[in-house]
Scaffold this motif. Structure first.
Motif, PDB file in Angstrom:
ATOM      1  N   GLU A  68     -23.435  62.934  -7.721  1.00  0.00           N
ATOM      2  CA  GLU A  68     -23.415  64.414  -7.744  1.00  0.00           C
ATOM      3  C   GLU A  68     -24.757  64.949  -8.214  1.00  0.00           C
ATOM      4  O   GLU A  68     -25.310  65.874  -7.619  1.00  0.00           O
ATOM      5  CB  GLU A  68     -22.296  64.923  -8.666  1.00  0.00           C
ATOM      6  CG  GLU A  68     -20.906  64.772  -8.146  1.00  0.00           C
ATOM      7  CD  GLU A  68     -20.573  65.694  -6.985  1.00  0.00           C
ATOM      8  OE1 GLU A  68     -21.328  66.659  -6.687  1.00  0.00           O
ATOM      9  OE2 GLU A  68     -19.539  65.439  -6.355  1.00  0.00           O
ATOM     10  N   SER A 125     -18.435  67.524   3.075  1.00  0.00           N
ATOM     11  CA  SER A 125     -19.462  66.484   3.199  1.00  0.00           C
ATOM     12  C   SER A 125     -19.069  65.425   4.223  1.00  0.00           C
ATOM     13  O   SER A 125     -19.924  64.833   4.865  1.00  0.00           O
ATOM     14  CB  SER A 125     -19.698  65.790   1.856  1.00  0.00           C
ATOM     15  OG  SER A 125     -20.210  66.693   0.925  1.00  0.00           O
ATOM     16  N   ARG A 150     -14.892  64.212  -2.140  1.00  0.00           N
ATOM     17  CA  ARG A 150     -15.423  65.493  -2.640  1.00  0.00           C
ATOM     18  C   ARG A 150     -14.667  66.671  -2.050  1.00  0.00           C
ATOM     19  O   ARG A 150     -14.596  67.723  -2.655  1.00  0.00           O
ATOM     20  CB  ARG A 150     -16.907  65.626  -2.308  1.00  0.00           C
ATOM     21  CG  ARG A 150     -17.772  64.740  -3.140  1.00  0.00           C
ATOM     22  CD  ARG A 150     -19.198  64.808  -2.707  1.00  0.00           C
ATOM     23  NE  ARG A 150     -19.833  66.030  -3.190  1.00  0.00           N
ATOM     24  CZ  ARG A 150     -21.004  66.456  -2.762  1.00  0.00           C
ATOM     25  NH1 ARG A 150     -21.654  65.789  -1.830  1.00  0.00           N
ATOM     26  NH2 ARG A 150     -21.531  67.560  -3.242  1.00  0.00           N
ATOM     27  N   ASN A 151     -14.190  66.497  -0.831  1.00  0.00           N
ATOM     28  CA  ASN A 151     -13.409  67.547  -0.167  1.00  0.00           C
ATOM     29  C   ASN A 151     -14.175  68.870  -0.089  1.00  0.00           C
ATOM     30  O   ASN A 151     -13.605  69.943  -0.256  1.00  0.00           O
ATOM     31  CB  ASN A 151     -12.061  67.730  -0.875  1.00  0.00           C
ATOM     32  CG  ASN A 151     -11.014  68.302   0.055  1.00  0.00           C
ATOM     33  OD1 ASN A 151     -11.176  68.260   1.272  1.00  0.00           O
ATOM     34  ND2 ASN A 151      -9.963  68.836  -0.517  1.00  0.00           N
ATOM     35  N   ASP A 152     -15.485  68.777   0.149  1.00  0.00           N
ATOM     36  CA  ASP A 152     -16.318  69.974   0.252  1.00  0.00           C
ATOM     37  C   ASP A 152     -16.983  70.102   1.615  1.00  0.00           C
ATOM     38  O   ASP A 152     -17.929  70.854   1.782  1.00  0.00           O
ATOM     39  CB  ASP A 152     -17.378  69.968  -0.850  1.00  0.00           C
ATOM     40  CG  ASP A 152     -18.412  68.868  -0.665  1.00  0.00           C
ATOM     41  OD1 ASP A 152     -18.184  67.972   0.175  1.00  0.00           O
ATOM     42  OD2 ASP A 152     -19.442  68.903  -1.367  1.00  0.00           O
TER      43      ASP A 152
END
Length: 197
Positions: free
Chosen positions: A51, A89, A85-87
């Motif tokens: 991160e 990515s 991350r579930n963003d």
């Protein structure tokens, strides 16, 4: 008809990569990929460290880094981290980069699993990922699977795979006695050429 016009009819439709307005310096991406590879090898709790690494250079996408990682285990670790991350990515570009790593390592079961997941998530591999897959399956003697992927590229990207991928497929088809399939592809190409002239 001039010679130049005639030759342009022979060329397969090409897929041009969209040009980004300001491409990132490759040295930055390469350096980050090296750092991340080292982190994945040496740190026990690499989630937070990754991160931090990506936060320091937010212009670089996970797929850019994943494209430069050669070790399949490290590539899978980075992909799983991005997926968790579930963003966003773990997008089609990230899946495509993973497919290229898996193809270089001839990890065919994992390739099938990733392709199935991408299909269920309505994500399409890049043409470059398809090229890597066609080459890998062709070299492994799985000409039918390579031919299937070749057809998918034509459907989804509206162009042909690269010359290297096409030649790998052609060589595999001939080597494994599937000359009729190789000839059919050549016939279609010549038919298009004849109709255009």
């Amino acid at each position: 008809m001039s010679k130049k016009n005639l030759l342009s009819l022979i060329k397969p439709p090409s897929c041009k990569k969209p040009k980004s307005p300001s491409p990132l310096p490759q040295a930055r991406i390469r350096r980050l990929a090296e750092n991340i590879s080292e982190i994945l090898k040496t740190h026990q709790s690499w989630d937070e460290v990754l991160e931090t690494q990506f936060a320091q250079d937010p212009e670089i996408a996970v797929s850019d880094v994943l494209d430069r990682i050669r070790d399949v285990k490290l590539g899978l670790m980075l992909f799983i981290w991005a997926f968790r991350r579930n963003d966003g990515s773990a997008n089609a570009s990230t899946y495509s980069a993973l497919l290229k790593i898996l193809a270089r390592s001839s990890e065919f079961q994992e390739i099938e699993s990733v392709l199935k997941t991408m299909k269920s998530e309505n994500k399409t591999p890049s043409r470059e990922a398809f090229d890597a897959l066609i080459i890998a399956f062709s070299r492994a003697g799985s000409a039918e699977k390579a031919h299937e992927l070749y057809s998918v590229v034509k459907e989804t990207h509206r162009c042909l795979p690269s010359i290297i991928a096409s030649n790998s497929l052609l060589s595999a088809l001939i080597a494994y006695g599937q000359i009729h399939i190789a000839c059919q592809g050549q016939e279609r190409t010549w038919d298009k050429f004849r109709r255009a002239t």
